[in-house]
Design a protein around this motif. Structure first.
Motif, PDB file in Angstrom:
ATOM      1  N   ALA A 112       0.836  -1.202   0.000  1.00  0.00           N
ATOM      2  CA  ALA A 112       0.000   0.000   0.000  1.00  0.00           C
ATOM      3  C   ALA A 112       0.872   1.255   0.000  1.00  0.00           C
ATOM      4  N   MET A 113       1.933   1.253   0.782  1.00  0.00           N
ATOM      5  CA  MET A 113       2.836   2.402   0.808  1.00  0.00           C
ATOM      6  C   MET A 113       3.556   2.572  -0.531  1.00  0.00           C
ATOM      7  N   LEU A 114       3.956   1.461  -1.136  1.00  0.00           N
ATOM      8  CA  LEU A 114       4.590   1.542  -2.454  1.00  0.00           C
ATOM      9  C   LEU A 114       3.621   2.088  -3.495  1.00  0.00           C
ATOM     10  N   PHE A 115       2.385   1.630  -3.468  1.00  0.00           N
ATOM     11  CA  PHE A 115       1.399   2.124  -4.413  1.00  0.00           C
ATOM     12  C   PHE A 115       1.101   3.603  -4.161  1.00  0.00           C
ATOM     13  N   GLY A 116       1.009   4.000  -2.908  1.00  0.00           N
ATOM     14  CA  GLY A 116       0.803   5.408  -2.584  1.00  0.00           C
ATOM     15  C   GLY A 116       1.948   6.274  -3.059  1.00  0.00           C
ATOM     16  N   THR A 117       3.163   5.759  -2.957  1.00  0.00           N
ATOM     17  CA  THR A 117       4.329   6.482  -3.479  1.00  0.00           C
ATOM     18  C   THR A 117       4.244   6.605  -4.994  1.00  0.00           C
ATOM     19  N   TYR A 118       3.821   5.546  -5.657  1.00  0.00           N
ATOM     20  CA  TYR A 118       3.632   5.591  -7.116  1.00  0.00           C
ATOM     21  C   TYR A 118       2.588   6.644  -7.494  1.00  0.00           C
ATOM     22  N   VAL A 119       1.478   6.685  -6.772  1.00  0.00           N
ATOM     23  CA  VAL A 119       0.430   7.678  -7.039  1.00  0.00           C
ATOM     24  C   VAL A 119       0.987   9.080  -6.850  1.00  0.00           C
ATOM     25  N   THR A 120       1.767   9.284  -5.788  1.00  0.00           N
ATOM     26  CA  THR A 120       2.341  10.600  -5.516  1.00  0.00           C
ATOM     27  C   THR A 120       3.298  11.013  -6.625  1.00  0.00           C
ATOM     28  N   LEU A 121       4.149  10.107  -7.049  1.00  0.00           N
ATOM     29  CA  LEU A 121       5.134  10.444  -8.072  1.00  0.00           C
ATOM     30  C   LEU A 121       4.516  10.615  -9.455  1.00  0.00           C
ATOM     31  N   SER A 122       3.500   9.846  -9.766  1.00  0.00           N
ATOM     32  CA  SER A 122       2.926   9.905 -11.113  1.00  0.00           C
ATOM     33  C   SER A 122       1.820  10.951 -11.259  1.00  0.00           C
ATOM     34  N   MET A 123       1.090  11.243 -10.177  1.00  0.00           N
ATOM     35  CA  MET A 123      -0.056  12.153 -10.277  1.00  0.00           C
ATOM     36  C   MET A 123       0.095  13.420  -9.451  1.00  0.00           C
ATOM     37  N   TRP A 183      -4.782   9.909  -1.659  1.00  0.00           N
ATOM     38  CA  TRP A 183      -4.745   8.445  -1.605  1.00  0.00           C
ATOM     39  C   TRP A 183      -4.375   7.972  -0.201  1.00  0.00           C
ATOM     40  N   PHE A 184      -3.345   8.579   0.388  1.00  0.00           N
ATOM     41  CA  PHE A 184      -2.930   8.160   1.728  1.00  0.00           C
ATOM     42  C   PHE A 184      -4.006   8.463   2.766  1.00  0.00           C
ATOM     43  N   ALA A 185      -4.701   9.591   2.619  1.00  0.00           N
ATOM     44  CA  ALA A 185      -5.788   9.921   3.554  1.00  0.00           C
ATOM     45  C   ALA A 185      -6.902   8.878   3.447  1.00  0.00           C
ATOM     46  N   CYS A 186      -7.263   8.515   2.225  1.00  0.00           N
ATOM     47  CA  CYS A 186      -8.298   7.494   2.036  1.00  0.00           C
ATOM     48  C   CYS A 186      -7.846   6.141   2.585  1.00  0.00           C
ATOM     49  N   TYR A 187      -6.570   5.814   2.395  1.00  0.00           N
ATOM     50  CA  TYR A 187      -6.048   4.548   2.899  1.00  0.00           C
ATOM     51  C   TYR A 187      -6.154   4.486   4.419  1.00  0.00           C
TER      52      TYR A 187
END
Length: 138
Positions: free
Chosen positions: A50-61, A69-73
């Motif tokens: 989940a943290m890796l995916f959140g990092t991907y979302v942060t870097l890409s979007m 994303w992290f708040a929703c998680y």
């Protein structure tokens, strides 16, 4: 006091009996430890992914999308912990045994999916037919 003395006389003090009890409980403790270790491994892996995916979302979007994303998680994770508490209370109240808990949860999830679909569908139909109802939901 006499009853305690009688109970002590009747209690087996043979090493073989004590060893059987200790080895039996050691087997239970080993299985419990193994289950807990597996659960913790799965939990840790889920959080890491989940943290890796959140990092991907942060870097890409961008940072805003990543923060969302992290708040929703965090919100969803806290709600799942709340659900676990509710499950424990319900299982305790209805005296659901450990063997049956998985089956009961599966029925509950299936029922929730079916009812959610039904209510969303019926709500959409009502809103299409009776436009004024949108005021009640706004």
């Amino acid at each position: 006091l006499e009853q305690i003395g009688k109970a002590a006389e009747e209690t087996p003090t043979e090493p073989a009996g004590s060893a059987a009890v200790i080895s039996g409980s050691q087997g239970v403790l080993d299985r419990l430890w193994q289950n807990q270790r597996q659960s913790m491994t799965v939990l840790f892996a889920g959080i890491v992914f989940a943290m890796l995916f959140g990092t991907y979302v942060t870097l890409s979007m961008g940072p805003v999308a990543g923060a969302e994303w992290f708040a929703c998680y965090v919100i969803e994770y806290s709600l799942s912990v709340d659900n676990l508490f509710v499950f424990i209370v319900i299982f305790d109240y209805f005296k659901v045994t450990g063997e049956r808990q998985s089956q009961v949860l599966n029925y509950g999830v299936a029922g929730a999916v079916i009812l959610r679909f039904l209510f969303v569908y019926l709500g959409a139909q009502l809103l299409q037919r009776f436009d004024f109802l949108i005021l009640a939901f706004s």
